[in-house]
Design a protein around this motif. Structure first.
Motif, PDB file in Angstrom:
ATOM      1  N   ARG A 178       0.834  -1.207   0.000  1.00  0.00           N
ATOM      2  CA  ARG A 178       0.000   0.000   0.000  1.00  0.00           C
ATOM      3  C   ARG A 178       0.875   1.265   0.000  1.00  0.00           C
ATOM      4  NH1 ARG A 178      -5.304   0.952   1.566  1.00  0.00           N
ATOM      5  NH2 ARG A 178      -5.531  -1.091   2.509  1.00  0.00           N
ATOM      6  N   ALA A 186      -5.041  11.782   0.418  1.00  0.00           N
ATOM      7  CA  ALA A 186      -5.827  10.822   1.203  1.00  0.00           C
ATOM      8  C   ALA A 186      -5.236   9.418   1.097  1.00  0.00           C
ATOM      9  CB  ALA A 186      -7.278  10.825   0.725  1.00  0.00           C
ATOM     10  N   GLU A 187      -4.781   9.066  -0.103  1.00  0.00           N
ATOM     11  CA  GLU A 187      -4.192   7.735  -0.319  1.00  0.00           C
ATOM     12  C   GLU A 187      -2.904   7.583   0.494  1.00  0.00           C
ATOM     13  OE1 GLU A 187      -2.992   7.170  -4.378  1.00  0.00           O
ATOM     14  OE2 GLU A 187      -2.323   5.113  -4.044  1.00  0.00           O
ATOM     15  N   LYS A 232      -3.713   7.442   4.229  1.00  0.00           N
ATOM     16  CA  LYS A 232      -4.247   6.124   4.604  1.00  0.00           C
ATOM     17  C   LYS A 232      -3.124   5.103   4.711  1.00  0.00           C
ATOM     18  CE  LYS A 232      -7.815   2.773   3.528  1.00  0.00           C
ATOM     19  NZ  LYS A 232      -8.794   2.261   2.555  1.00  0.00           N
ATOM     20  N   THR A 278      -5.269   9.529  10.147  1.00  0.00           N
ATOM     21  CA  THR A 278      -6.703   9.768   9.973  1.00  0.00           C
ATOM     22  C   THR A 278      -7.093  11.213  10.262  1.00  0.00           C
ATOM     23  OG1 THR A 278      -7.080   9.098  12.255  1.00  0.00           O
ATOM     24  CG2 THR A 278      -7.283   7.378  10.591  1.00  0.00           C
ATOM     25  N   HIS A 280      -8.106  14.707   5.062  1.00  0.00           N
ATOM     26  CA  HIS A 280      -9.187  14.018   4.353  1.00  0.00           C
ATOM     27  C   HIS A 280     -10.379  14.917   4.053  1.00  0.00           C
ATOM     28  CE1 HIS A 280      -7.316  10.031   5.068  1.00  0.00           C
ATOM     29  NE2 HIS A 280      -6.932  10.568   6.202  1.00  0.00           N
TER      30      HIS A 280
END
Lengths: 134, 149
Positions: A24, B26-27, B30, B35, B40
């Motif tokens: 990721r 945001a990616e 994450k 958070t 976000h």
């Protein structure tokens, strides 16, 4: 945060890093170096196995800081030296990295936070600091 | 072995501008478990005094990683990509990078030296916005491991 002084300890952070996390992060950061996802390539260059991106560990170290500061815009600068690899096994538990941070200086409303990152009982970052506007 | 020290001071011009998007922030957030609403939620970011969602402190590595390609593609420098290790990294933020920024990167080799059979390069990346105003100065030390180290 205005009463933060030298010696203040930030809330610690522990992260279990799995292979899925590395995939990721690779996608998010556009760092597709195969030593971060291929045991074959990692071992061919003398590593014990797949290792975490140093920049991933540095990003987590700064998450400790921004979780505390509450706003990334307050981090004026950050730096780290990558001294030891974090080997991430191909299992569900992953590799646990434990982060702690201490305010080591406060000057003109800017705190210097020094972060310690430990994997397997040993530090993996050196001189990991962030300057935070209080 | 031994990189040419005459490359100290060499600057590589900026490439195509990179547009920072809410989605990429945001990616990235994450991926590092961040958070915070300012990453976000544009409204939360504006309420905190920012133009739009704010990039995490190490987000701009996305732009500066490209320097490795720039250096590796300079045939005169002769960098052995397979032996390259990231030694250290720093970012000095002149202002927070936010969604909507169009950023360019100028790369300069600040130093080259050899120690214990390894070559060390200190590379500075100057990141600026559309108006030419500085956003971030990055510095990376890249280590080219020697043949028998």
């Amino acid at each position: 945060m205005t009463d933060v002084a030298k010696g203040y300890e930030l809330p610690p952070l522990a992260v279990d890093v799995t292979r899925a996390d590395l995939v990721r992060y690779a996608g998010a950061s556009l760092d597709f170096n195969p030593i971060h996802w291929s045991d074959r390539v990692a071992t061919s260059v003398g590593l014990p196995g797949v290792i975490a991106h140093g920049m991933y560990t540095m990003a987590l170290a700064n998450r400790l800081v921004t979780d505390w500061a509450g706003d990334a815009g307050k981090v004026l600068a950050c730096s780290a030296r990558f001294t030891r690899p974090v080997v991430v096994p191909d299992d569900d538990e992953g590799a646990r990295i434990e982060f702690s941070g201490t305010v080591t200086d406060v000057t003109d409303g800017v705190a210097t936070v020094t972060v310690t990152a430990k994997f397997d009982g040993r530090t993996v970052l050196a001189k990991a600091t962030a300057q935070v506007r209080l | 072995m031994g990189l040419d020290q005459s490359f100290i001071g060499r600057a590589y011009p900026p490439g195509t501008p990179y547009r920072v998007s809410r989605e990429k922030i945001a990616e990235f957030a994450k991926a590092i478990g961040d958070t915070s609403p300012v990453r976000h939620d544009p409204e939360a970011a504006r309420a905190a005094g920012h133009r739009d969602v704010v990039a995490p402190p190490t987000f701009l590595i996305i732009l500066t990683l490209g320097i490795v390609d720039v250096l590796a593609n300079d045939p005169d420098l002769g960098l052995d990509y397979g032996r390259l290790v990231h030694g250290d990294q720093s970012f000095t933020h002149h202002r927070p990078a936010t969604a909507g920024d169009r950023l360019t990167v100028t790369t300069t080799i600040e130093d080259i030296f050899a120690r214990a059979g390894n070559d060390f390069l200190t590379v500075r990346t100057d990141i600026a916005d559309d108006a030419g105003e500085p956003v971030c100065t990055g510095r990376a030390q890249l280590v080219v491991r020697g043949e028998d180290v």
